[in-house]
Design a protein around this motif. Structure first.
Motif, mmCIF file in Angstrom:
data_model
loop_
_atom_site.group_PDB
_atom_site.id
_atom_site.type_symbol
_atom_site.label_atom_id
_atom_site.label_comp_id
_atom_site.label_asym_id
_atom_site.label_seq_id
_atom_site.Cartn_x
_atom_site.Cartn_y
_atom_site.Cartn_z
ATOM 1 N N VAL A 13 0.846 -1.177 0.000
ATOM 2 C CA VAL A 13 0.000 0.000 0.000
ATOM 3 C C VAL A 13 0.886 1.233 0.000
ATOM 4 C CG1 VAL A 13 -1.744 1.317 1.265
ATOM 5 C CG2 VAL A 13 -1.828 -1.160 1.286
ATOM 6 N N GLU A 14 0.522 2.204 -0.800
ATOM 7 C CA GLU A 14 1.219 3.490 -0.792
ATOM 8 C C GLU A 14 0.181 4.591 -0.609
ATOM 9 O OE1 GLU A 14 4.178 6.275 -3.571
ATOM 10 O OE2 GLU A 14 3.516 4.297 -4.277
ATOM 11 N N VAL A 15 0.447 5.500 0.316
ATOM 12 C CA VAL A 15 -0.477 6.585 0.623
ATOM 13 C C VAL A 15 0.225 7.912 0.364
ATOM 14 C CG1 VAL A 15 -1.969 7.620 2.382
ATOM 15 C CG2 VAL A 15 -1.543 5.158 2.412
ATOM 16 N N ALA A 16 -0.475 8.830 -0.293
ATOM 17 C CA ALA A 16 0.086 10.157 -0.521
ATOM 18 C C ALA A 16 0.362 10.851 0.804
ATOM 19 C CB ALA A 16 -0.896 10.987 -1.357
ATOM 20 N N GLU A 17 1.420 11.660 0.855
ATOM 21 C CA GLU A 17 1.769 12.348 2.083
ATOM 22 C C GLU A 17 0.623 13.211 2.591
ATOM 23 O OE1 GLU A 17 5.412 14.448 2.063
ATOM 24 O OE2 GLU A 17 6.612 12.744 1.402
ATOM 25 N N ASP A 18 -0.142 13.804 1.674
ATOM 26 C CA ASP A 18 -1.267 14.635 2.093
ATOM 27 C C ASP A 18 -2.578 13.854 2.167
ATOM 28 O OD1 ASP A 18 -1.807 14.172 -0.557
ATOM 29 O OD2 ASP A 18 -2.020 16.275 -1.131
ATOM 30 N N ARG A 19 -2.474 12.553 2.030
ATOM 31 C CA ARG A 19 -3.638 11.647 2.107
ATOM 32 C C ARG A 19 -4.666 11.951 1.015
ATOM 33 N NH1 ARG A 19 -4.953 9.122 7.879
ATOM 34 N NH2 ARG A 19 -2.842 8.956 8.686
ATOM 35 N N SER A 20 -4.228 12.383 -0.115
ATOM 36 C CA SER A 20 -5.150 12.672 -1.218
ATOM 37 C C SER A 20 -5.433 11.440 -2.055
ATOM 38 C CB SER A 20 -4.579 13.787 -2.097
ATOM 39 O OG SER A 20 -3.333 13.387 -2.664
ATOM 40 N N TRP A 21 -4.657 10.369 -1.893
ATOM 41 C CA TRP A 21 -4.918 9.122 -2.600
ATOM 42 C C TRP A 21 -4.256 7.960 -1.872
ATOM 43 C CZ3 TRP A 21 -0.309 6.905 -3.856
ATOM 44 C CH2 TRP A 21 0.775 7.736 -4.148
ATOM 45 N N ILE A 22 -4.701 6.775 -2.220
ATOM 46 C CA ILE A 22 -4.071 5.543 -1.741
ATOM 47 C C ILE A 22 -3.994 4.583 -2.917
ATOM 48 C CG2 ILE A 22 -6.267 4.528 -0.954
ATOM 49 C CD1 ILE A 22 -4.685 3.170 1.304
ATOM 50 N N GLU A 23 -2.870 3.870 -3.016
ATOM 51 C CA GLU A 23 -2.655 2.951 -4.135
ATOM 52 C C GLU A 23 -2.329 1.560 -3.596
ATOM 53 O OE1 GLU A 23 -0.635 4.061 -8.048
ATOM 54 O OE2 GLU A 23 0.959 2.975 -6.978
ATOM 55 N N PHE A 24 -3.025 0.566 -4.143
ATOM 56 C CA PHE A 24 -2.829 -0.828 -3.759
ATOM 57 C C PHE A 24 -2.151 -1.581 -4.891
ATOM 58 C CE2 PHE A 24 -6.537 0.730 -1.503
ATOM 59 C CZ PHE A 24 -6.339 0.270 -0.203
ATOM 60 N N GLU A 66 -8.954 15.636 4.302
ATOM 61 C CA GLU A 66 -9.244 15.773 5.724
ATOM 62 C C GLU A 66 -9.955 14.554 6.312
ATOM 63 O OE1 GLU A 66 -11.436 19.428 5.866
ATOM 64 O OE2 GLU A 66 -9.597 20.597 6.128
ATOM 65 N N ASN A 67 -10.313 13.582 5.481
ATOM 66 C CA ASN A 67 -10.956 12.369 5.974
ATOM 67 C C ASN A 67 -9.857 11.378 6.328
ATOM 68 O OD1 ASN A 67 -12.381 9.964 6.368
ATOM 69 N ND2 ASN A 67 -13.917 10.485 4.834
ATOM 70 N N SER A 68 -9.371 11.465 7.559
ATOM 71 C CA SER A 68 -8.184 10.696 7.946
ATOM 72 C C SER A 68 -8.449 9.202 7.999
ATOM 73 C CB SER A 68 -7.661 11.188 9.306
ATOM 74 O OG SER A 68 -8.659 11.089 10.297
ATOM 75 N N GLU A 69 -9.700 8.813 8.120
ATOM 76 C CA GLU A 69 -10.037 7.386 8.192
ATOM 77 C C GLU A 69 -10.129 6.747 6.812
ATOM 78 O OE1 GLU A 69 -13.254 4.969 10.807
ATOM 79 O OE2 GLU A 69 -14.091 6.153 9.175
ATOM 80 N N LEU A 70 -10.354 7.541 5.787
ATOM 81 C CA LEU A 70 -10.666 7.006 4.470
ATOM 82 C C LEU A 70 -9.593 6.075 3.909
ATOM 83 C CD1 LEU A 70 -12.861 6.986 2.323
ATOM 84 C CD2 LEU A 70 -11.830 9.022 1.314
ATOM 85 N N PRO A 71 -8.295 6.402 4.013
ATOM 86 C CA PRO A 71 -7.287 5.464 3.501
ATOM 87 C C PRO A 71 -7.344 4.093 4.183
ATOM 88 C CG PRO A 71 -6.311 7.614 3.864
ATOM 89 C CD PRO A 71 -7.676 7.657 4.481
ATOM 90 N N MET A 72 -7.867 4.063 5.424
ATOM 91 C CA MET A 72 -7.987 2.796 6.132
ATOM 92 C C MET A 72 -9.192 2.002 5.644
ATOM 93 S SD MET A 72 -5.501 2.785 8.385
ATOM 94 C CE MET A 72 -5.997 1.779 9.772
ATOM 95 N N ILE A 73 -10.344 2.669 5.560
ATOM 96 C CA ILE A 73 -11.567 1.918 5.310
ATOM 97 C C ILE A 73 -11.744 1.555 3.842
ATOM 98 C CG2 ILE A 73 -12.716 2.933 7.300
ATOM 99 C CD1 ILE A 73 -14.314 4.693 5.364
#
Length: 563
Positions: free
Chosen positions: A64-75, A135-142
């Motif tokens: 998993v890779e997550v953008a530093e600003d949490r604007s995207w997540i890549e699997f 700003e949705n800090s949970e979104l990359p998790m769920i």
């Protein structure tokens, strides 16, 4: 090191008519999956850590890779990940799954993943989710909980329709055999692609998992005592105290055990449907709470096994207790003129009595509140003077034997001039009426996690209130609650999340949206003594995927009466 083998026999209520658990139509078969869990049959991109508040480990994904600003997540998908038909799991399958669930799935998904802007394939095995907000800090998790479906299978079918065609999936078990409404049997797949993953060590231990269906809970319990299935999760205090065959307990053929975990307790309340005008006034709702006598009911009906419900997150650090602390006040102050003043001045406590059954003091308070809300007594009946309508309440349930909890409450309501009744319906009718909000009052309470987030929109949010089959059964439409939920979802730290959750809890409680009934501090399991399980109960509660068949114990207990 859990041994593999044996059969786990479980029960399920009423019936089923679908192997698609993701759509509003139909009643899905037991054991397929649920959001956030790997499931027996259907899997997600990630798998939750059961002994941590909120941790996701790669399952169908490899990295998993997550953008530093949490604007995207890549699997990046595992190259070995396979569907039961042998086809690899691809980015196209992931994109198809997301699109289908958002377009045709349960309403929950539209709120849960509503902050996803789009999904893109970024490589042969890579898929990226781009978010509308950072700003949705949970979104990359769920988003990792997304169930992954086979595009090749489903694109030839109408995803929106209930079906008993056995779908293609990726999980450790396959559907081996079934008879609609009677049973379903899952068989462990010897060629399961993920059997050697580290996160799969010690789980998925049974060769077969069978669910048998029973008309109601009482019939199911008798079947359990007759050794027709192995584990009974008890929800009736009287039965737990007096209903079991003491010879089987003494001989240790059946074990009764209460498991305590780190989750918020299961709470139960009388959910008031605010879509009905008679429940619109908070004073009226508060009066209804005063008419329920927890202490007498707990002593007389439950042998003192329950606790009064004082929080929607009871039994965890998320529960609001005492007066708001500095962190909570930082959340609540800007709403001071828009929320009940008691939020700031009074520690919430549900109505209590001396347990004698004489609830006169609380009923006098309730009568005063009802008068202040504008109700008047006319010919012994509480009446709305503007319309002449008599105050009537129907309690809707599909659970046999629950009348003993309703009946004393109804007697107290009648002393206030409120005409109340119980409507017992079958499971299908109950599900339909609940989904269409065709009820006055139902028993229930949302199952809360140790890391609340986007699902709170579904429980309490204004958008969910008007959408059929949401979990906002109450029909709450409160802008303050909406704002607190959004800030909760954006909480950057655990401390901030806890403060927002406690603030939400206080606002919900002091608006009296439900009549608090009880809290269950432990999960009560009765099981035939054929199993082993880990010595430590995980933070998230009992996980049957970690149990195993113990041949020595099984031999001592004897052969099951049915298979």
């Amino acid at each position: 090191d859990a041994p593999k083998g044996g059969t786990l026999r479980l029960s399920a209520p009423s019936t089923y008519d679908s192997f698609n658990p993701f759509i509003p139509k139909g009643i899905p078969a037991a054991g397929l999956t649920y959001l956030g869990d790997a499931g027996y049959f259907i899997e997600g991109l990630t798998m939750a850590g059961i002994d941590e508040p909120f941790t996701q480990y790669c399952l169908l994904c490899e990295t998993v890779e997550v953008a530093e600003d949490r604007s995207w997540i890549e699997f990046s998908l595992r190259p070995e990940a396979r569907f039961h038909d042998g086809n690899p799991v691809t980015p196209e399958d992931v994109i198809f799954s997301f699109d289908m669930l958002m377009e045709k799935g349960q309403p929950l998904y539209q709120l849960y993943w509503g902050d996803v802007d789009r999904v893109e394939k970024t490589g042969d095995r890579k898929v990226r989710f781009i978010f509308k907000t950072t700003e949705n800090s949970e979104l990359p998790m769920i988003i990792g909980q997304l169930p992954v479906l086979s595009r090749a299978y489903w694109e030839k079918r109408d995803f929106a329709q209930a079906t008993l065609d056995v779908p293609v999936s990726t999980g450790p078990y396959k559907i081996d055999r079934y008879e609609q409404g009677r049973y379903i049997v899952y068989k462990r797949d010897p060629n399961y692609w993920g059997r050697d993953l580290t996160i799969k060590a010690g789980v998925d231990n049974f060769d077969e998992i069978r669910f048998d269906y029973f008309r109601d809970n009482d019939v199911s319990f008798q079947a359990f005592l007759a050794d027709n299935f192995d584990i009974f999760v008890e929800n009736t205090a009287t039965r737990w105290a007096t209903g079991y065959d003491e010879r089987l307990i003494a001989d240790k053929k059946i074990i009764k055990q209460g498991f305590r975990d780190g989750l918020p307790d299961n709470v139960q309340c009388f959910v008031l449907n605010l879509r009905r005008g008679k429940f619109a006034d908070a004073l009226t709702r508060q009066a209804l709470a005063l008419a329920f006598d927890f202490d007498w009911s707990n002593k007389t009906l439950a042998f003192g096994q329950y606790e009064p419900m004082a929080s929607y997150f009871q039994g965890s650090e998320l529960a609001a207790t005492g007066l708001p602390d500095a962190a909570e006040l930082a959340v609540l102050e800007k709403y001071r003129n828009r929320i009940p003043p008691e939020v700031f001045t009074t520690a919430y406590q549900p109505p209590r009595t001396d347990g004698s059954g004489n609830n006169r003091e609380n009923l006098l308070k309730a009568r005063t509140l009802l008068q202040q809300a504008g109700w008047v007594a006319k010919d012994g009946a509480l009446t709305d003077p503007k319309t002449g309508t008599v105050f009537e309440i129907e309690f809707l349930t599909a659970q046999q034997g629950i009348e003993k909890w309703f009946s004393p409450y109804i007697r107290n309501l009648e002393r206030l001039g409120i005409k109340a009744s119980i409507r017992l319906v079958d499971t299908s009718q109950y599900v339909n009426r609940l989904g269409e909000y065709d009820f006055d009052v139902v028993l229930g309470g949302p199952a809360q996690s140790v890391s609340p987030g986007n699902e709170q929109r579904e429980y309490w949010g204004s958008e969910a209130a008007d959408r059929p089959r949401s979990r906002n059964w109450s029909g709450i439409k409160n802008p303050v609650i909406d704002e607190i939920i959004e800030d909760l979802i954006r909480a950057p730290t655990r401390d901030d999340l806890v403060a927002h959750t406690r603030a939400l809890d206080r606002v919900l409680l002091w608006n009296h949206y439900a009549v608090p009934e009880l809290s269950v501090p432990v999960t009560r399991y009765a099981y035939w003594n054929r199993f082993g399980y880990p010595a430590v109960t995980p933070l998230r509660g009992v996980d049957l995927s970690t149990w195993w068949f113990d041949q020595a114990r099984a031999s001592a207990v004897g052969t099951p009466s049915s298979k």
